[in-house]
Design a protein around this motif. Sequence first.
Motif, short mmCIF file in Angstrom:
data_model
loop_
_atom_site.label_atom_id
_atom_site.label_comp_id
_atom_site.label_asym_id
_atom_site.label_seq_id
_atom_site.Cartn_x
_atom_site.Cartn_y
_atom_site.Cartn_z
N GLY A 70 0.95 -1.34 0.27
CA GLY A 70 0.00 0.05 -0.09
C GLY A 70 0.94 1.25 -0.10
N MET A 71 0.37 2.43 -0.01
CA MET A 71 0.83 3.58 0.19
C MET A 71 0.52 4.43 1.30
SD MET A 71 2.00 5.07 -3.63
CE MET A 71 3.19 5.99 -2.86
N VAL A 72 1.31 5.30 1.96
CA VAL A 72 1.05 6.36 2.71
C VAL A 72 1.93 7.51 2.46
CG1 VAL A 72 1.27 6.83 5.30
CG2 VAL A 72 0.88 4.49 4.65
N GLY A 73 1.27 8.65 1.80
CA GLY A 73 2.07 9.74 1.48
C GLY A 73 2.72 9.43 0.28
N ASP A 74 4.15 9.69 0.38
CA ASP A 74 5.01 9.34 -0.93
C ASP A 74 5.66 7.88 -0.60
OD1 ASP A 74 4.41 11.61 -1.98
OD2 ASP A 74 6.16 12.66 -1.07
N TRP A 75 5.17 7.33 0.39
CA TRP A 75 5.99 5.85 0.83
C TRP A 75 5.21 4.69 0.21
CZ3 TRP A 75 11.06 6.03 2.60
CH2 TRP A 75 11.56 7.24 3.05
N SER A 76 5.82 3.93 -0.32
CA SER A 76 5.06 2.58 -0.71
C SER A 76 5.65 1.65 0.53
CB SER A 76 5.58 1.88 -1.74
OG SER A 76 4.95 2.45 -3.05
N PHE A 77 4.65 0.84 1.05
CA PHE A 77 5.05 -0.01 2.23
C PHE A 77 4.52 -1.39 1.63
CE2 PHE A 77 0.99 0.71 3.42
CZ PHE A 77 0.24 -0.40 3.66
N CYS A 78 5.39 -2.40 2.05
CA CYS A 78 5.14 -3.74 2.24
C CYS A 78 5.23 -4.41 3.55
CB CYS A 78 6.01 -4.46 1.11
SG CYS A 78 5.77 -6.36 0.75
N TYR A 79 4.08 -5.14 3.79
CA TYR A 79 3.91 -5.66 5.16
C TYR A 79 3.85 -7.18 4.90
CZ TYR A 79 1.70 -7.60 9.16
OH TYR A 79 1.36 -8.16 10.52
N GLU A 80 4.69 -8.08 5.62
CA GLU A 80 4.95 -9.32 5.11
C GLU A 80 4.79 -10.09 6.38
OE1 GLU A 80 8.68 -12.08 3.58
OE2 GLU A 80 9.16 -10.12 4.12
N GLU A 81 3.95 -11.35 6.21
CA GLU A 81 3.91 -12.37 7.35
C GLU A 81 4.14 -13.66 6.54
OE1 GLU A 81 1.34 -12.58 10.36
OE2 GLU A 81 0.71 -10.57 10.40
N TRP A 82 4.57 -14.64 7.56
CA TRP A 82 4.86 -16.05 7.08
C TRP A 82 6.16 -15.93 6.25
CZ3 TRP A 82 2.77 -20.18 8.86
CH2 TRP A 82 1.47 -20.03 9.59
N GLY A 83 7.09 -14.94 6.29
CA GLY A 83 8.42 -15.17 5.63
C GLY A 83 9.36 -13.98 6.06
#
Length: 168
Positions: A70-83
């Motif tokens: 997803g994105m928050v402001g100018d920052w893309s994020f990647c939330y990861e579980e199971w790895g």
Amino acid sequence: MGELRTVPSFDWVRGESWNVTFTRGITPDDVLSRYGAVPRDARVMPLREALRLGHDSYGAGTPKSVLRVGMVGDWSFCYEEWGVLGCAPRVLSALSRDGETFAVHTDANALDAFAHWRDGRCAESVELDAARAIRRVGDRTGAVPDDAMVGGPLPTVLLAEPRTERKP
């Protein structure tokens, strides 16, 4: 009478084992590509459904990381579980190419880590309590997703850890 305001909740930070990366200047699809996933394979789903897919892949003997972007402001994020792809140097280098990436990792063994990568190189890497590390990211970026964003519908893919070829 004053207006009632709700304060965002960040309880997801208390989860047992996860990784999250924050990268400025690239899209969520770019993030998935730099992890090694195919963006068009992403399906929008809530966290509960995504975690069930991760659990099922482990149960079937084909473990895969659950990547949610997803994105928050100018920052893309990647939330990861199971790895643990989000703390791999090859992924962090790719994410930060021509920019910068912050990464936070925590696991059930109480190993918490914070990393800051710039232009494909690690600029800072320390063991740091996950809640403090997320605060550090928030202080530097202003871009931390709340519980509603992490738990809500986000583009999600399952991605296997890359295999290392054995040499004969």
